[in-house]
Design a protein around this motif. Structure first.
Motif, PDB file in Angstrom:
ATOM      1  N   ASP A   1       0.810  -1.212   0.000  1.00  0.00           N
ATOM      2  CA  ASP A   1       0.000   0.000   0.000  1.00  0.00           C
ATOM      3  C   ASP A   1       0.847   1.268   0.000  1.00  0.00           C
ATOM      4  O   ASP A   1       0.355   2.344   0.330  1.00  0.00           O
ATOM      5  CB  ASP A   1      -0.955   0.010   1.197  1.00  0.00           C
ATOM      6  N   GLN A   2       2.112   1.154  -0.370  1.00  0.00           N
ATOM      7  CA  GLN A   2       2.996   2.307  -0.376  1.00  0.00           C
ATOM      8  C   GLN A   2       3.263   2.783  -1.797  1.00  0.00           C
ATOM      9  O   GLN A   2       3.117   2.028  -2.756  1.00  0.00           O
ATOM     10  CB  GLN A   2       4.292   1.974   0.366  1.00  0.00           C
ATOM     11  N   LEU A   3       3.655   4.038  -1.920  1.00  0.00           N
ATOM     12  CA  LEU A   3       3.750   4.679  -3.218  1.00  0.00           C
ATOM     13  C   LEU A   3       4.979   4.248  -4.000  1.00  0.00           C
ATOM     14  O   LEU A   3       6.074   4.151  -3.445  1.00  0.00           O
ATOM     15  CB  LEU A   3       3.770   6.198  -3.045  1.00  0.00           C
ATOM     16  N   LEU A   4       4.789   4.025  -5.296  1.00  0.00           N
ATOM     17  CA  LEU A   4       5.891   3.825  -6.220  1.00  0.00           C
ATOM     18  C   LEU A   4       6.153   5.157  -6.927  1.00  0.00           C
ATOM     19  O   LEU A   4       5.619   6.191  -6.540  1.00  0.00           O
ATOM     20  CB  LEU A   4       5.561   2.713  -7.204  1.00  0.00           C
ATOM     21  N   LEU A   5       6.966   5.150  -7.960  1.00  0.00           N
ATOM     22  CA  LEU A   5       7.379   6.411  -8.575  1.00  0.00           C
ATOM     23  C   LEU A   5       6.198   7.206  -9.102  1.00  0.00           C
ATOM     24  O   LEU A   5       6.131   8.434  -8.915  1.00  0.00           O
ATOM     25  CB  LEU A   5       8.382   6.128  -9.696  1.00  0.00           C
ATOM     26  N   ASP A   6       5.247   6.548  -9.767  1.00  0.00           N
ATOM     27  CA  ASP A   6       4.093   7.291 -10.283  1.00  0.00           C
ATOM     28  C   ASP A   6       3.294   7.907  -9.141  1.00  0.00           C
ATOM     29  O   ASP A   6       2.841   9.055  -9.222  1.00  0.00           O
ATOM     30  CB  ASP A   6       3.211   6.397 -11.164  1.00  0.00           C
ATOM     31  N   GLY A   7       3.151   7.160  -8.040  1.00  0.00           N
ATOM     32  CA  GLY A   7       2.423   7.680  -6.893  1.00  0.00           C
ATOM     33  C   GLY A   7       3.143   8.823  -6.210  1.00  0.00           C
ATOM     34  O   GLY A   7       2.507   9.811  -5.790  1.00  0.00           O
ATOM     35  N   VAL A   8       4.458   8.728  -6.097  1.00  0.00           N
ATOM     36  CA  VAL A   8       5.234   9.820  -5.502  1.00  0.00           C
ATOM     37  C   VAL A   8       5.082  11.080  -6.350  1.00  0.00           C
ATOM     38  O   VAL A   8       4.937  12.194  -5.823  1.00  0.00           O
ATOM     39  CB  VAL A   8       6.715   9.419  -5.381  1.00  0.00           C
ATOM     40  N   HIS A   9       5.077  10.922  -7.667  1.00  0.00           N
ATOM     41  CA  HIS A   9       4.926  12.081  -8.550  1.00  0.00           C
ATOM     42  C   HIS A   9       3.548  12.723  -8.374  1.00  0.00           C
ATOM     43  O   HIS A   9       3.433  13.954  -8.304  1.00  0.00           O
ATOM     44  CB  HIS A   9       5.125  11.657 -10.005  1.00  0.00           C
ATOM     45  N   GLY A  10       2.502  11.904  -8.294  1.00  0.00           N
ATOM     46  CA  GLY A  10       1.176  12.457  -8.050  1.00  0.00           C
ATOM     47  C   GLY A  10       1.074  13.125  -6.693  1.00  0.00           C
ATOM     48  O   GLY A  10       0.446  14.186  -6.545  1.00  0.00           O
ATOM     49  N   PHE A  11       1.690  12.523  -5.689  1.00  0.00           N
ATOM     50  CA  PHE A  11       1.704  13.059  -4.330  1.00  0.00           C
ATOM     51  C   PHE A  11       2.374  14.434  -4.289  1.00  0.00           C
ATOM     52  O   PHE A  11       1.805  15.414  -3.764  1.00  0.00           O
ATOM     53  CB  PHE A  11       2.437  12.065  -3.439  1.00  0.00           C
ATOM     54  N   LEU A  12       3.564  14.541  -4.867  1.00  0.00           N
ATOM     55  CA  LEU A  12       4.279  15.813  -4.881  1.00  0.00           C
ATOM     56  C   LEU A  12       3.541  16.855  -5.719  1.00  0.00           C
ATOM     57  O   LEU A  12       3.553  18.050  -5.388  1.00  0.00           O
ATOM     58  CB  LEU A  12       5.693  15.608  -5.418  1.00  0.00           C
ATOM     59  N   THR A  13       2.886  16.413  -6.783  1.00  0.00           N
ATOM     60  CA  THR A  13       2.110  17.333  -7.608  1.00  0.00           C
ATOM     61  C   THR A  13       0.972  17.945  -6.811  1.00  0.00           C
ATOM     62  O   THR A  13       0.756  19.167  -6.836  1.00  0.00           O
ATOM     63  CB  THR A  13       1.545  16.603  -8.832  1.00  0.00           C
TER      64      THR A  13
ATOM     65  N   ASP B   1       9.868  17.333   5.885  1.00  0.00           N
ATOM     66  CA  ASP B   1       9.545  16.581   7.102  1.00  0.00           C
ATOM     67  C   ASP B   1       8.119  16.046   7.075  1.00  0.00           C
ATOM     68  O   ASP B   1       7.815  15.035   7.716  1.00  0.00           O
ATOM     69  CB  ASP B   1       9.713  17.466   8.342  1.00  0.00           C
ATOM     70  N   GLU B   2       7.240  16.713   6.315  1.00  0.00           N
ATOM     71  CA  GLU B   2       5.853  16.259   6.208  1.00  0.00           C
ATOM     72  C   GLU B   2       5.696  15.179   5.148  1.00  0.00           C
ATOM     73  O   GLU B   2       4.974  14.204   5.355  1.00  0.00           O
ATOM     74  CB  GLU B   2       4.944  17.445   5.875  1.00  0.00           C
ATOM     75  N   TRP B   3       6.339  15.369   3.988  1.00  0.00           N
ATOM     76  CA  TRP B   3       6.033  14.440   2.895  1.00  0.00           C
ATOM     77  C   TRP B   3       6.978  13.252   2.793  1.00  0.00           C
ATOM     78  O   TRP B   3       6.590  12.200   2.269  1.00  0.00           O
ATOM     79  CB  TRP B   3       5.925  15.162   1.557  1.00  0.00           C
ATOM     80  N   LEU B   4       8.197  13.373   3.289  1.00  0.00           N
ATOM     81  CA  LEU B   4       9.113  12.237   3.183  1.00  0.00           C
ATOM     82  C   LEU B   4       8.605  10.979   3.896  1.00  0.00           C
ATOM     83  O   LEU B   4       8.806   9.866   3.381  1.00  0.00           O
ATOM     84  CB  LEU B   4      10.494  12.625   3.713  1.00  0.00           C
ATOM     85  N   PRO B   5       7.951  11.087   5.082  1.00  0.00           N
ATOM     86  CA  PRO B   5       7.445   9.864   5.717  1.00  0.00           C
ATOM     87  C   PRO B   5       6.403   9.121   4.892  1.00  0.00           C
ATOM     88  O   PRO B   5       6.161   7.932   5.119  1.00  0.00           O
ATOM     89  CB  PRO B   5       6.837  10.382   7.033  1.00  0.00           C
ATOM     90  N   GLU B   6       5.769   9.811   3.933  1.00  0.00           N
ATOM     91  CA  GLU B   6       4.814   9.145   3.054  1.00  0.00           C
ATOM     92  C   GLU B   6       5.509   8.396   1.921  1.00  0.00           C
ATOM     93  O   GLU B   6       4.884   7.593   1.228  1.00  0.00           O
ATOM     94  CB  GLU B   6       3.848  10.176   2.451  1.00  0.00           C
ATOM     95  N   VAL B   7       6.803   8.660   1.739  1.00  0.00           N
ATOM     96  CA  VAL B   7       7.549   8.099   0.616  1.00  0.00           C
ATOM     97  C   VAL B   7       8.569   7.064   1.067  1.00  0.00           C
ATOM     98  O   VAL B   7       8.745   6.023   0.421  1.00  0.00           O
ATOM     99  CB  VAL B   7       8.259   9.235  -0.158  1.00  0.00           C
ATOM    100  N   LEU B   8       9.247   7.343   2.172  1.00  0.00           N
ATOM    101  CA  LEU B   8      10.307   6.467   2.676  1.00  0.00           C
ATOM    102  C   LEU B   8       9.850   5.800   3.968  1.00  0.00           C
ATOM    103  O   LEU B   8       9.329   6.473   4.862  1.00  0.00           O
ATOM    104  CB  LEU B   8      11.580   7.276   2.931  1.00  0.00           C
ATOM    105  N   HIS B   9      10.096   4.477   4.084  1.00  0.00           N
ATOM    106  CA  HIS B   9       9.501   3.731   5.195  1.00  0.00           C
ATOM    107  C   HIS B   9      10.494   2.864   5.952  1.00  0.00           C
ATOM    108  O   HIS B   9      10.100   2.116   6.831  1.00  0.00           O
ATOM    109  CB  HIS B   9       8.353   2.862   4.667  1.00  0.00           C
ATOM    110  N   GLU B  10      11.764   2.954   5.610  1.00  0.00           N
ATOM    111  CA  GLU B  10      12.761   2.171   6.332  1.00  0.00           C
ATOM    112  C   GLU B  10      14.118   2.853   6.220  1.00  0.00           C
ATOM    113  O   GLU B  10      14.333   3.680   5.318  1.00  0.00           O
ATOM    114  CB  GLU B  10      12.844   0.750   5.786  1.00  0.00           C
ATOM    115  N   PRO B  11      15.041   2.557   7.134  1.00  0.00           N
ATOM    116  CA  PRO B  11      16.353   3.215   7.091  1.00  0.00           C
ATOM    117  C   PRO B  11      17.109   2.863   5.810  1.00  0.00           C
ATOM    118  O   PRO B  11      16.923   1.805   5.223  1.00  0.00           O
ATOM    119  CB  PRO B  11      17.068   2.652   8.332  1.00  0.00           C
ATOM    120  N   PHE B  12      17.972   3.772   5.411  1.00  0.00           N
ATOM    121  CA  PHE B  12      18.838   3.498   4.267  1.00  0.00           C
ATOM    122  C   PHE B  12      19.921   2.511   4.669  1.00  0.00           C
ATOM    123  O   PHE B  12      20.353   2.460   5.821  1.00  0.00           O
ATOM    124  CB  PHE B  12      19.471   4.791   3.765  1.00  0.00           C
ATOM    125  N   ALA B  13      20.393   1.763   3.695  1.00  0.00           N
ATOM    126  CA  ALA B  13      21.432   0.765   3.957  1.00  0.00           C
ATOM    127  C   ALA B  13      22.763   1.426   4.273  1.00  0.00           C
ATOM    128  O   ALA B  13      23.529   0.941   5.110  1.00  0.00           O
ATOM    129  CB  ALA B  13      21.576  -0.169   2.766  1.00  0.00           C
TER     130      ALA B  13
END
Length: 219
Positions: free
Chosen positions: A29-41, A53-65
C-alpha cells in the motif's frame, strides 16, 4: 528542450534508479514512482506548501542501507519535487504514469498509482481542500479529469454509480491531466487558503486500504 535546460529534472536513468529503489522498499500500500509524482504534484499545486519533514514519511519507510544511499535517494527525491514546480511554472507539466499489461499482450497506461499519490497529497491538507470543494464548484470542475480517473481506477469511492469509461474516454482524461493541474494551481494562487483553512495532517485517521498496483513508470 534538452535535459540540460532543466537542471532540476531527472534523466531517464535517474528516474529508473529512483523507481527501482522505491520498488525494492515499498510495501503493497505504499507509493511507487508514479504515486510519488502524483503526491508531490498535489502538494505543489495545493492550498499550502509541505515541508520535506511532512512528505518524506509518506515516501520512505525504512532506514537506508548506507549514508551514501541515503544521500543519493534524498537528492533524487528533492530534484523530483523541484521538477514538478518547474514544469508547472513553465506550463510543461506531464504526469508520470504506470504501464500495465493488457489482454492482447501489449501494454496500456494507467493513472491509478498517480491518482493514489495525488489523493494522499489532498489528505495532507484535507480540511482546506474539503472546505473549498464544498464552497466552490469551480475547483471541483478543474479537478474533473482527475476525479473521473480516480473513480474509474477505484482510488476514490463515490456514492453515485458511473458507467465504466471506454478506452477513448480514459485516454482523453489522461491527456487532460496537465490542463487540470495548471487550472488547480492557478485557482489556489488566485484564491489562497485563509488562516482557518491552513491545517496540518489529520490525526487519528484510519489507515487507507491497499490499492491495486501494477506495471512500471512511464513518462
Amino acid at each position: 528542450m534538452s535535459e540540460s535546460d532543466w537542471p532540476a529534472s531527472l534523466s531517464d536513468i535517474e528516474l529508473e534508479e529512483l523507481d527501482q529503489y522505491l520498488r525494492a522498499h515499498a510495501g503493497e500500500d505504499q507509493l511507487l514512482l508514479d504515486g510519488v509524482h502524483g503526491f508531490l504534484t498535489s502538494l505543489t499545486i495545493g492550498p499550502s506548501p509541505a515541508t520535506p519533514d511532512e512528505w518524506l514519511p509518506e515516501v520512505l519507510h525504512e532506514p537506508f542501507a548506507t549514508v551514501e544511499e541515503g544521500e543519493r535517494i534524498l537528492t533524487l527525491l528533492a530534484r523530483l519535487n523541484d521538477s514538478v514546480l518547474l514544469e508547472i511554472d513553465t506550463g510543461a507539466y506531464e504526469p508520470i504514469l504506470g504501464e500495465m499489461d493488457d489482454d492482447d499482450g501489449g501494454s496500456t497506461f494507467t493513472s491509478r498509482g498517480w491518482c493514489e499519490g495525488f489523493s494522499r497529497g489532498i489528505d495532507l491538507r484535507a480540511a482546506a481542500w474539503e472546505s473549498r470543494l464544498g464552497q466552490d464548484s469551480d475547483l471541483m470542475q478543474y479537478l474533473g479529469p482527475i476525479i473521473a480517473l480516480s473513480i474509474e481506477d477505484d482510488v476514490f469511492e463515490s456514492d453515485a454509480e458511473f458507467a465504466a469509461m471506454t478506452e477513448e474516454e480514459y485516454d482523453e482524461c489522461l491527456t487532460r491531466i496537465p490542463e487540470s493541474i495548471d487550472a488547480v494551481a492557478e485557482y489556489w494562487r488566485q484564491n489562497p487558503a485563509n488562516e482557518d483553512e491552513h491545517v496540518r495532517s489529520r490525526e487519528g485517521e484510519p489507515p487507507r486500504p491497499p490499492r491495486r498496483r501494477g506495471g512500471r513508470w512511464v513518462h
